[in-house]
Motif scaffolding. Structure first.
Motif, PDB file in Angstrom:
ATOM      1  N   ARG A  25       0.835  -1.206   0.000  1.00 33.08           N
ATOM      2  CA  ARG A  25       0.000   0.000   0.000  1.00 33.08           C
ATOM      3  C   ARG A  25       0.861   1.243   0.000  1.00 33.08           C
ATOM      4  N   TYR A  26       1.974   1.217   0.727  1.00 31.86           N
ATOM      5  CA  TYR A  26       2.897   2.345   0.751  1.00 31.86           C
ATOM      6  C   TYR A  26       3.409   2.643  -0.656  1.00 31.86           C
ATOM      7  N   GLN A  28       1.921   1.928  -3.482  1.00 32.81           N
ATOM      8  CA  GLN A  28       0.820   2.475  -4.269  1.00 32.81           C
ATOM      9  C   GLN A  28       0.640   3.959  -4.017  1.00 32.81           C
ATOM     10  N   ILE A  29       0.663   4.338  -2.754  1.00 30.49           N
ATOM     11  CA  ILE A  29       0.517   5.758  -2.402  1.00 30.49           C
ATOM     12  C   ILE A  29       1.678   6.567  -2.954  1.00 30.49           C
ATOM     13  N   LYS A  30       2.880   6.018  -2.881  1.00 30.89           N
ATOM     14  CA  LYS A  30       4.068   6.705  -3.381  1.00 30.89           C
ATOM     15  C   LYS A  30       3.978   6.923  -4.891  1.00 30.89           C
TER      16      LYS A  30
END
Length: 103
Positions: A25-26, A28-30
């Protein structure tokens, strides 16, 4: 003390939730943040905002400078003190100007 405790609780909750989301998820956000920042319209808007902030900073600097020259006696050229001369007192105040303050 209450605010410090609330900060610690918030930090702990964010840490726990962040670790549960995981590395995937990190990433993806990045990637999303990188795509948004590389968008030409976002870059153009950031440039416009930056130039307006720069212009506003210059105007504020000029206004503060004018106010300081009017309010601070050692910046006025009419008080008999010239900025080129050395200040023997080390205070920044001219020696020939006496204040009426009791301290």
């Amino acid at each position: 003390m209450r605010y410090r405790m609330m900060f610690c609780v918030g930090f702990a909750a964010g840490y726990v939730l962040g670790t549960r989301a995981g590395r995937e998820r990190y990433e993806q956000i990045k990637q999303l943040a990188q795509r948004v920042s590389e968008n030409p319209s976002v870059q153009e808007t950031a440039g416009l905002v930056g130039s307006k902030v720069s212009k506003a900073t210059g105007v504020a600097k000029d206004k503060v400078s004018d106010v300081a020259k009017n309010r601070l006696p050692f910046l006025k050229p009419t008080n008999g003190w010239h900025g080129d001369e050395a200040d023997e007192t080390g205070t920044g105040w001219p020696e020939n100007q006496k204040t009426s303050a009791p301290y």
